[in-house]
Design a protein around this motif. Structure first.
Motif, PDB file in Angstrom:
ATOM      1  N   THR A  67       0.871   4.138  -2.769  1.00 53.26           N
ATOM      2  CA  THR A  67       0.661   5.538  -2.403  1.00 53.26           C
ATOM      3  C   THR A  67       1.835   6.387  -2.876  1.00 53.26           C
ATOM      4  O   THR A  67       1.645   7.499  -3.385  1.00 53.26           O
ATOM      5  N   ARG A 119       0.821  -1.213   0.000  1.00 55.77           N
ATOM      6  CA  ARG A 119       0.000   0.000   0.000  1.00 55.77           C
ATOM      7  C   ARG A 119       0.851   1.258   0.000  1.00 55.77           C
ATOM      8  O   ARG A 119       0.510   2.247  -0.610  1.00 55.77           O
ATOM      9  N   GLY A 135      -7.358   0.169  -2.279  1.00 60.91           N
ATOM     10  CA  GLY A 135      -6.438  -0.614  -1.449  1.00 60.91           C
ATOM     11  C   GLY A 135      -6.506  -0.218   0.015  1.00 60.91           C
ATOM     12  O   GLY A 135      -6.565  -1.077   0.900  1.00 60.91           O
ATOM     13  N   TRP A 136      -6.516   1.075   0.289  1.00 66.29           N
ATOM     14  CA  TRP A 136      -6.615   1.536   1.678  1.00 66.29           C
ATOM     15  C   TRP A 136      -7.998   1.246   2.257  1.00 66.29           C
ATOM     16  O   TRP A 136      -8.128   0.879   3.422  1.00 66.29           O
TER      17      TRP A 136
END
Length: 159
Positions: A83, A79, A126-127
Motif C-alpha cells: 500500500t 500489505r 492483496g487486501w
C-alpha cells in the motif's frame, strides 16, 4: 536459489542506473526519487516471491525452515509495504504530470500509467484476500499481477 532473486537483482541494478543517469540530467528530480522509492517498496515485497520459490526448490530442510521463518516475520508488513508503494507511486505520478503533463502518447507515461493501474489492482487483490476471500484463485491472481507488475516496471525503465 530462485531465478527470481537474479531477476530482482538485475532489475534493481537497472533501476539504480536509471536513477543515477536521470538525476544527472534533470534539474528537477523529485519525481525520479519518488519513483525509485516506490520501486524499492515494490521490489522488497516481490522478493517474497523469490523466497517462496526458493523454499519450494531448495533441498535442505534447515534452509527451508530458515527462509520460512524469515518470510513469516515479514508477512505482517507485506500489505502495508504494498500500500505504501502504491501511495508513493501516486506521488510520483502527480509529480510527473505536474512537470510533463498527461500525454499517453509518451511511452514512459503510458507504461507508468499501466503499471500504476496494475499496482492498484495488485494492492486491492492483496487486501481483498485478507479481508474477504482467501481462496487460491485470488492468490494466483495476486501472483500473476505481481509478475505483470515486474514486467511493466521493466518496460517502464526501457523508456
Amino acid at each position: 536459489m530462485s531465478i527470481w532473486f537474479l531477476l530482482n537483482g538485475l532489475l534493481l541494478i537497472w533501476a539504480i542506473w536509471n536513477v543515477a543517469s536521470g538525476v544527472a540530467v534533470h534539474t528537477s528530480y523529485i519525481h525520479i526519487l519518488l519513483g525509485f522509492t516506490g520501486f524499492l517498496f515494490f521490489i522488497f515485497n516481490w522478493t517474497r516471491n523469490a523466497v517462496f520459490s526458493t523454499i519450494r526448490n531448495i533441498e535442505g530442510r534447515q534452509n527451508k525452515i530458515r527462509l520460512a521463518r524469515m518470510s513469516k516475520r515479514i508477512r505482517p508488513y507485506h500489505r502495508w509495504v504494498g500500500t505504501g508503494a502504491f501511495l508513493i507511486i501516486l506521488l510520483h505520478a502527480w509529480a510527473v504530470v505536474a512537470l510533463y503533463g498527461f500525454d499517453l502518447g509518451n511511452m514512459k507515461i503510458l507504461t507508468g500509467f499501466l503499471a500504476s493501474i496494475n499496482l492498484f489492482v495488485l494492492v486491492l487483490s492483496g487486501w481483498y484476500r485478507l479481508l474477504v476471500d482467501p481462496r487460491i484463485r485470488i492468490r494466483k491472481l495476486h501472483i500473476r499481477l505481481g509478475i505483470s507488475m515486474f514486467i511493466l516496471t521493466a518496460v517502464h525503465f526501457l523508456y
